[in-house]
Design an enzyme around this catalytic site. Structure first.
Site, short mmCIF file in Angstrom:
data_model
loop_
_atom_site.label_atom_id
_atom_site.label_comp_id
_atom_site.label_asym_id
_atom_site.label_seq_id
_atom_site.Cartn_x
_atom_site.Cartn_y
_atom_site.Cartn_z
N THR A 87 0.84 -1.21 0.00
CA THR A 87 0.00 0.00 0.00
C THR A 87 0.88 1.25 0.00
O THR A 87 0.61 2.21 -0.74
CB THR A 87 -0.92 0.01 1.23
OG1 THR A 87 -1.71 -1.18 1.22
CG2 THR A 87 -1.85 1.22 1.23
N TRP B 192 2.51 1.59 -3.40
CA TRP B 192 1.54 2.02 -4.42
C TRP B 192 1.48 3.55 -4.49
O TRP B 192 1.32 4.13 -5.55
CB TRP B 192 0.15 1.45 -4.09
CG TRP B 192 -0.91 1.87 -5.06
CD1 TRP B 192 -1.27 1.22 -6.20
CD2 TRP B 192 -1.76 3.02 -4.98
NE1 TRP B 192 -2.27 1.90 -6.83
CE2 TRP B 192 -2.59 3.01 -6.12
CE3 TRP B 192 -1.89 4.06 -4.07
CZ2 TRP B 192 -3.55 3.99 -6.36
CZ3 TRP B 192 -2.84 5.05 -4.31
CH2 TRP B 192 -3.65 5.00 -5.44
N HIS B 193 1.64 4.18 -3.32
CA HIS B 193 1.53 5.64 -3.29
C HIS B 193 2.74 6.33 -3.91
O HIS B 193 2.64 7.48 -4.33
CB HIS B 193 1.32 6.14 -1.85
CG HIS B 193 -0.08 5.96 -1.36
ND1 HIS B 193 -0.53 4.77 -0.82
CD2 HIS B 193 -1.14 6.79 -1.37
CE1 HIS B 193 -1.80 4.91 -0.51
NE2 HIS B 193 -2.21 6.12 -0.84
N GLY B 194 3.86 5.67 -3.95
CA GLY B 194 5.00 6.34 -4.56
C GLY B 194 6.26 5.52 -4.45
O GLY B 194 6.42 4.70 -3.54
N PHE C 211 0.00 10.18 -7.71
CA PHE C 211 0.07 8.74 -7.48
C PHE C 211 -0.45 7.96 -8.66
O PHE C 211 -0.52 6.76 -8.63
CB PHE C 211 -0.69 8.36 -6.21
CG PHE C 211 -0.23 9.18 -5.02
CD1 PHE C 211 1.12 9.26 -4.72
CD2 PHE C 211 -1.12 9.89 -4.26
CE1 PHE C 211 1.56 10.03 -3.66
CE2 PHE C 211 -0.69 10.66 -3.18
CZ PHE C 211 0.64 10.73 -2.89
#
Lengths: 165, 460
Positions: free
Chosen positions: B313, B316-318, B460
């Site tokens: 998670t 996924w954001h960066g 994102f």
């Protein structure tokens, strides 16, 4: 019932074609002239020595926010020279970006800045208005550049030379 | 194109509504919406439209052949996972991976970093949900490539979610109706979202920026005020975007899933993640956590599953260490709650709420940074290590100038605001119309004079 061989061949052919298309797309993107790591301190000196910034001053985070609505985190790094007085339009902005989203943000901010300056000087400062009509915005992979004012073209040429291989 | 811009509000959206609502044939309506969506994406991203179209063709083809060659279904699923995650990985994580390798092994590999295609994380996850659900037999095969293209590109949720799974909209792609009531509700929801973004998020962002908490040493109170402003900004920015997306979906006849449910009213971190970016949480639960075994495994494996999901998670954001750290921070907090905190049955409600807000607050400290060095700076400021005192002139100036905005933001982020909005939409239509008209006028005044202000989640 067993799937006919021609369907399986069609699947393999489709996948190969799509993979080839993806590879060509990525290859073309990678083959574009890549921005080299540009030292903004050196670029700043180059622009000053070439006499392209007589009516500009080094900008601050606050002036960048005021003029373009951009925050320090809107790009990886900024080089900004703001107009020396409110009657000048000589301005240089170079942003090193790390994503298409950042590039789109900075590009849109530059275009908005040009429109805002044109509105400021329309029917008021004819020289400034015509200079803003010749303002330049250039984008090359990792950099978005904006120049305006008397030396916009010379400044942009120097910037492009510094960021392109 | 940004939702909170005059071009979008006064030209793009009205034109799209007129064309789609005037067309009675659902197939033509879908084609019009697809074209508008491609223009929307190409507005700021002309080159990467090609990548998105290739992604559409890839996943459509995988679906068609998954149905045509039943004995290869598993292989086609694996191929789909590899290709989709490969594309996402190349564009998003290639530079990050090369950097890690160079640091770990002292190598000098060169990464040709390409700009990150906007929205790639969102549309890749949507495409994956189709392929996986088709394999599981949870959705029907989509035979029309244009309808499938519309599912991937639909502009209201293309750039920053909510992450709409194919099962959420498969019926609506084939048959949907727009009623006057739905159109009105959608407009009201859109305006509430626009107001959150323009009137609250953008102004709170200016407070965060003015605090200087990321860029250098600040007094302790300044740092806390700055991070509070960011905590509120990111909520109003992202939930505002989601409100606008859901509202536009309703105007176009789609029923998109909710993405937020007053997360700052949560009584635990577990509860917070059931209310914040709900569609991402659902995606990871359905497609990663449960396939890994979820909680129906031995405790050690269960712990590993949670940490894997939260590490992913964060990633996924960066593609940066601080995002991974942020994800793992939440993984550890959830484990603490599950195995320790929830066993204390008589824990006071006020304490639960306060500790949750504090945990989330520190989480944003990790999230808002661009690098670990900035993380160090922000936490050093928060805990007085900048040695500039607790209260200084700057902190007092921030509080006096923006105290009312911060208080209003804090109040409007609590659950009563969501209940009030729902009550207005359900029972007080006249008041709702007046309120929406007022919001539209005020937002327009801000839109005309504001600088360019994109949504935080675009990156994102």
């Amino acid at each position: 019932m067993k799937t006919p061989l021609r369907v399986k061949i069609a699947f393999v052919a489709c996948m190969l074609l799509l993979t080839a298309c993806l590879a060509v797309f990525i290859g073309l993107r990678l083959r574009r002239p890549h921005p080299q790591a540009c030292d903004f301190a050196v670029l700043s000196e180059t622009l000053s020595e070439a006499g392209t910034l007589p009516d500009s001053l080094p900008g601050s985070d606050a002036s960048l926010k005021r003029a373009f609505g951009l925050l320090p985190g809107s790009a990886e790094e900024f080089l900004y020279f703001e107009p020396a007085t409110f009657m000048d339009v000589d301005e240089v902005l170079v942003a090193r970006v790390s994503s298409e989203a950042q590039a789109a943000d900075v590009r849109a901010a530059c275009l908005a800045r040009i429109e805002a300056q044109k509105n400021n000087f329309e029917s008021y400062g004819t020289d400034q208005f015509s200079l803003m009509n010749e303002a330049l915005v250039y984008e090359n992979g990792g950099y978005v550049c904006y120049t305006a004012g008397h030396h916009a073209a010379e400044a942009m040429a120097l910037i492009r030379k510094a960021i392109e291989r | 194109m940004v939702f909170s811009s005059t071009v979008f509000v006064f030209f793009f959206l009205p034109l799209c509504l007129v064309f789609t609502l005037a067309e009675p044939d659902i197939r033509v309506k879908n084609i019009i919406l697809l074209l508008f969506s491609l223009v929307f994406y190409a507005w700021g991203e002309p080159v990467y439209v090609i990548l998105m179209v290739l992604s559409i063709l890839l996943n459509y083809t995988l679906g068609r052949f998954m149905a045509a060659i039943p004995e290869w279904r598993k292989g086609i699923l694996v191929l789909g996972l590899v290709m989709n995650l490969g594309i996402l990985g190349f564009f998003k994580y290639y530079g990050f991976a090369v950097d890690i390798l160079n640091r770990a092994f002292g190598l000098q590999l060169t990464a040709h970093d390409l700009p990150l295609p906007i929205g790639i994380s969102f549309y890749t996850f949507q495409a994956l949900s189709y392929v996986i659900d088709l394999y599981r037999g949870n959705v029907r095969l989509q035979k029309n490539v244009l309808d499938f293209g519309l599912y991937i590109t639909m502009f209201p949720q293309l750039i920053a979610g909510p992450i709409v799974r194919y099962s959420d909209v498969q019926e609506q792609l084939a048959d949907r109706h727009v009623t006057a009531a739905g159109l009105g509700r959608g407009m009201a929801r859109f305006l509430f979202g626009l107001a959150k973004k323009v009137l609250l998020a953008n102004r709170l962002g200016a407070v965060f920026d003015a605090s200087g908490v990321l860029t250098g040493p600040t007094g302790t109170l300044t740092a806390w005020v700055g991070l509070l402003a960011y905590s509120l900004q990111i909520y109003f920015d992202f939930s505002g975007y989601s409100d606008m997306a859901i509202g536009m979906g309703e105007m176009l006849g789609f029923d998109f899933p909710e993405n937020f449910n007053a997360p700052y009213g949560s009584a635990s971190v577990t509860d917070f993640w059931r209310r914040w970016h709900m569609t991402l949480g659902t995606w990871f639960r359905e497609y990663v956590y449960i396939p890994l075994g979820g909680n129906r495994v031995k405790p050690a494996r269960h712990i590993a599953n949670i940490l894997i999901v939260w590490g992913l998670t964060g990633l996924w954001h960066g593609a940066a260490a601080n995002f991974v750290l942020w994800g793992l921070y939440y993984g550890l907090l959830l484990l603490f709650e599950k195995f320790v905190w929830f066993r204390w049955e008589k824990r006071p409600a006020w304490l639960c709420h306060a500790l949750t807000l504090l945990a989330v607050f520190f989480g944003w400290g990790l999230f808002c940074c661009g690098s670990l060095a900035e993380c160090g700076q922000i936490f050093s400021n928060l805990f007085g290590q900048a040695h500039l005192g607790f209260v200084d002139g700057h902190s007092l100036h921030l509080l006096l100038s923006h105290g009312a905005l911060l208080a209003a933001g804090a109040a409007l982020s609590l659950p009563w605001a969501v209940r009030l909005r729902q009550a207005l939409m359900d029972r007080h239509l006249m008041f709702l119309v007046v309120l929406c008209a007022a919001l539209f006028v005020v937002c327009t005044a801000f839109l005309v004079t504001q600088n360019y202000n994109p949504f935080l989640y675009f990156r994102f």
